[in-house]
Design a protein around this motif. Structure first.
Motif, short mmCIF file in Angstrom:
data_model
loop_
_atom_site.label_atom_id
_atom_site.label_comp_id
_atom_site.label_asym_id
_atom_site.label_seq_id
_atom_site.Cartn_x
_atom_site.Cartn_y
_atom_site.Cartn_z
N GLY A 3 -5.34 -2.61 -22.82
CA GLY A 3 -5.96 -3.74 -23.51
C GLY A 3 -5.66 -5.08 -22.86
O GLY A 3 -5.33 -6.04 -23.54
N HIS A 4 -5.82 -5.14 -21.55
CA HIS A 4 -5.45 -6.34 -20.79
C HIS A 4 -6.70 -6.92 -20.10
O HIS A 4 -6.92 -6.68 -18.91
N PRO A 5 -7.51 -7.72 -20.81
CA PRO A 5 -8.76 -8.21 -20.21
C PRO A 5 -8.56 -9.11 -19.00
O PRO A 5 -9.36 -9.06 -18.06
N ALA A 6 -7.51 -9.92 -18.99
CA ALA A 6 -7.28 -10.81 -17.84
C ALA A 6 -6.98 -10.00 -16.58
O ALA A 6 -7.46 -10.33 -15.48
N LEU A 7 -6.20 -8.94 -16.72
CA LEU A 7 -5.89 -8.08 -15.58
C LEU A 7 -7.14 -7.33 -15.13
O LEU A 7 -7.39 -7.17 -13.93
N ALA A 8 -7.94 -6.85 -16.09
CA ALA A 8 -9.19 -6.19 -15.74
C ALA A 8 -10.11 -7.13 -14.97
O ALA A 8 -10.72 -6.74 -13.96
N SER A 19 0.81 -1.22 0.00
CA SER A 19 0.00 0.00 0.00
C SER A 19 0.84 1.27 0.00
O SER A 19 0.29 2.37 -0.01
N ARG A 20 2.16 1.11 0.06
CA ARG A 20 3.04 2.29 0.10
C ARG A 20 2.89 3.10 -1.19
O ARG A 20 2.90 2.54 -2.28
N ARG A 21 2.78 4.41 -1.05
CA ARG A 21 2.58 5.29 -2.20
C ARG A 21 3.82 6.15 -2.47
O ARG A 21 4.55 6.51 -1.54
N THR A 22 4.03 6.45 -3.73
CA THR A 22 5.08 7.40 -4.10
C THR A 22 4.56 8.83 -3.86
O THR A 22 3.41 9.02 -3.47
N HIS A 23 5.40 9.80 -4.12
CA HIS A 23 4.97 11.19 -3.95
C HIS A 23 3.84 11.55 -4.93
O HIS A 23 3.08 12.49 -4.68
N GLN A 24 3.72 10.82 -6.02
CA GLN A 24 2.63 11.04 -6.97
C GLN A 24 1.40 10.20 -6.65
O GLN A 24 0.41 10.24 -7.39
N GLY A 25 1.46 9.46 -5.55
CA GLY A 25 0.31 8.67 -5.13
C GLY A 25 0.22 7.28 -5.72
O GLY A 25 -0.79 6.60 -5.53
N GLU A 26 1.27 6.83 -6.41
CA GLU A 26 1.24 5.52 -7.06
C GLU A 26 1.53 4.40 -6.06
O GLU A 26 2.50 4.48 -5.29
N THR A 27 0.72 3.36 -6.10
CA THR A 27 1.02 2.14 -5.35
C THR A 27 1.76 1.17 -6.28
O THR A 27 1.76 1.36 -7.49
N PRO A 28 2.36 0.12 -5.74
CA PRO A 28 2.97 -0.88 -6.63
C PRO A 28 1.97 -1.47 -7.62
O PRO A 28 2.33 -1.77 -8.77
N LEU A 29 0.71 -1.63 -7.21
CA LEU A 29 -0.29 -2.17 -8.13
C LEU A 29 -0.57 -1.20 -9.27
O LEU A 29 -0.74 -1.61 -10.42
N ASN A 30 -0.61 0.10 -8.96
CA ASN A 30 -0.72 1.11 -10.02
C ASN A 30 0.44 0.98 -11.00
O ASN A 30 0.26 1.04 -12.22
N ALA A 31 1.64 0.82 -10.44
CA ALA A 31 2.84 0.74 -11.28
C ALA A 31 2.78 -0.47 -12.20
O ALA A 31 3.12 -0.38 -13.39
N ALA A 32 2.36 -1.62 -11.67
CA ALA A 32 2.29 -2.83 -12.49
C ALA A 32 1.25 -2.70 -13.59
O ALA A 32 1.49 -3.05 -14.75
N ALA A 33 0.06 -2.19 -13.24
CA ALA A 33 -1.01 -2.07 -14.23
C ALA A 33 -0.64 -1.08 -15.32
O ALA A 33 -0.96 -1.28 -16.49
N ARG A 60 3.24 -12.10 -17.00
CA ARG A 60 4.03 -11.82 -15.79
C ARG A 60 3.47 -10.64 -15.02
O ARG A 60 3.50 -10.64 -13.78
N PHE A 61 2.91 -9.65 -15.70
CA PHE A 61 2.29 -8.55 -14.98
C PHE A 61 1.01 -9.01 -14.28
O PHE A 61 0.67 -8.52 -13.19
N LEU A 62 0.31 -9.95 -14.90
CA LEU A 62 -0.87 -10.52 -14.24
C LEU A 62 -0.46 -11.23 -12.96
O LEU A 62 -1.13 -11.09 -11.92
N ARG A 63 0.64 -11.98 -13.02
CA ARG A 63 1.11 -12.69 -11.82
C ARG A 63 1.55 -11.71 -10.75
O ARG A 63 1.29 -11.91 -9.55
N VAL A 64 2.21 -10.61 -11.14
CA VAL A 64 2.60 -9.58 -10.17
C VAL A 64 1.36 -9.01 -9.49
O VAL A 64 1.32 -8.85 -8.26
N ALA A 65 0.34 -8.71 -10.27
CA ALA A 65 -0.90 -8.16 -9.70
C ALA A 65 -1.54 -9.16 -8.75
O ALA A 65 -2.05 -8.77 -7.68
N GLU A 66 -1.53 -10.43 -9.10
CA GLU A 66 -2.09 -11.46 -8.21
C GLU A 66 -1.37 -11.46 -6.87
O GLU A 66 -2.01 -11.54 -5.81
N LEU A 67 -0.05 -11.38 -6.90
CA LEU A 67 0.73 -11.39 -5.67
C LEU A 67 0.43 -10.15 -4.82
O LEU A 67 0.27 -10.25 -3.59
#
Length: 353
Positions: free
Chosen positions: A195-200, A137-151, A162-169
């Motif tokens: 355009g990532h339906p599996a991640l959505a 849940s840690r945010r950068t100064h711009q408010g990004e979480t790691p999940l934001n970064a991966a997506a 691999r990005f889907l697996r990162v999001a799952e973790l």
């Protein structure tokens, strides 16, 4: 010589060169002769270079000689922030074993190692950092979480798994799928824009909001429609159907121009309305050769524009509106014949009737 000098500053050191190139014996000789293990010369310490290269043999040596695993470079990065390649995993393990702070942020932007690994799609690194207590849940100064970064980084279809697996973790570790980051984008906005339906699907399953606007007022549906021209091979119609099943409203008819060159996506959108909107807003955007290839579909869409739909379709629209965001869970449970349940889920039929 041992130094590369300019009139005003040193750009590097002999120990930095040895660490960056993996010359373990040379680095050991320099350390035994008194080279400063944590000297930041030219913006970096030797440990930064060995982590960035990466050369775990040199990282191990430097740490054995007392290198600080949290030493900051001139730009405020620690060595762990520079583990950006898959084969840097051993360096990351060594740094953490010697006391690297997994939640340490860069000085200015407050980017953590987990942000870096998520942005690079490094599944093993993400697992390692979470195991060592990284905060999803840690945010950068711009408010990004790691999940934001991966997506946001999941742009190339070949990297989608691999990005889907990162999001799952990250989600399994407690990441918030609704967290809005830079410009108000949620992870779902980014997944739709890429355009990532599996991640959505994954994000929606974990509670992402299919209706929330970003800072520019765009919903995930708007982002998904804008992505259709670039990601036609990634089944954008699945993303559109997913959003509709989770409560998204049909887009403004002017947005149909964005998906009219991909008939499956166009069909999903047209079937979300109780009445097909006028065709003049999109018909001219369809290339003649595509029109000829899919004549039956386009002719049916133009024919039905502005006209009442069949009672069966109107009943479908009414049921879906009543269920709203519960469509994805409620429709499969309805006591209806399987063909009718399938019809309620907006199947691709190849024409508008």
């Amino acid at each position: 010589g041992l130094w590369v000098l300019s009139p005003r500053r040193q750009h590097t050191s002999a120990l930095r060169i040895a660490a960056a190139r993996g010359y373990e014996d040379c680095a050991r000789h320099l350390l035994l002769r008194g080279a400063a293990v944590d000297a930041v010369v030219g913006g970096r310490a030797p440990l930064h270079d060995s982590a960035a290269a990466p050369h775990p043999n040199c990282a191990r040596l430097l740490l054995a000689f007392g290198a600080d695993p949290n030493v900051l470079s001139a730009d405020g990065s620690a060595p762990l922030h520079l583990c950006t390649a898959p084969h840097s995993l051993r360096c990351a393990e060594l740094l953490l074993a010697h006391g690297a702070q997994v939640n340490l942020g860069t000085r200015d932007r407050q980017v953590t190692a987990l942000h870096v690994a998520a942005r690079q799609g490094l599944v093993a690194h993400v697992e390692l950092y979470l195991h060592h207590g990284a905060d999803p849940s840690r945010r950068t100064h711009q408010g990004e979480t790691p999940l934001n970064a991966a997506a946001a980084a999941a742009e190339r279809p070949e990297d989608s798994e691999r990005f889907l697996r990162v999001a799952e973790l990250l989600l399994a570790a407690g990441a918030d799928p609704r967290a809005a980051g830079r410009k108000g984008h949620t992870p779902l906005h980014n997944a739709c824009a890429n355009g990532h339906p599996a991640l959505a699907r994954l994000l929606l399953h974990h509670g992402a909001d299919a209706t929330v606007p970003n800072g520019a007022g765009d919903t995930p549906m708007d982002c998904a429609l804008r992505a259709v021209p670039e990601y036609r091979r990634q089944r954008p119609e699945e993303t559109l159907a997913l959003l509709l099943e989770h409560g998204a409203l049909p887009a403004h008819p002017k947005m149909l121009r964005l998906c009219c060159q991909h008939p499956p996506a166009m069909e999903v959108m047209l079937n979300a309305y109780d009445r097909v909107p006028p065709a003049h807003g999109w018909v001219e955007a369809v290339p003649p050769e595509l029109w000829e290839e899919r004549r039956e579909f386009y002719a049916s869409a133009v024919l039905m524009a502005g006209r009442p739909r069949r009672l069966q379709h109107l009943a479908r629209v009414a049921i879906r509106r009543h269920l709203g965001a519960r469509c994805h869970t409620a429709v499969p449970k309805l006591a209806l014949p399987p063909p009718l349940r399938h019809y309620l889920q907006l199947p691709i039929e190849g024409l508008i009737s």
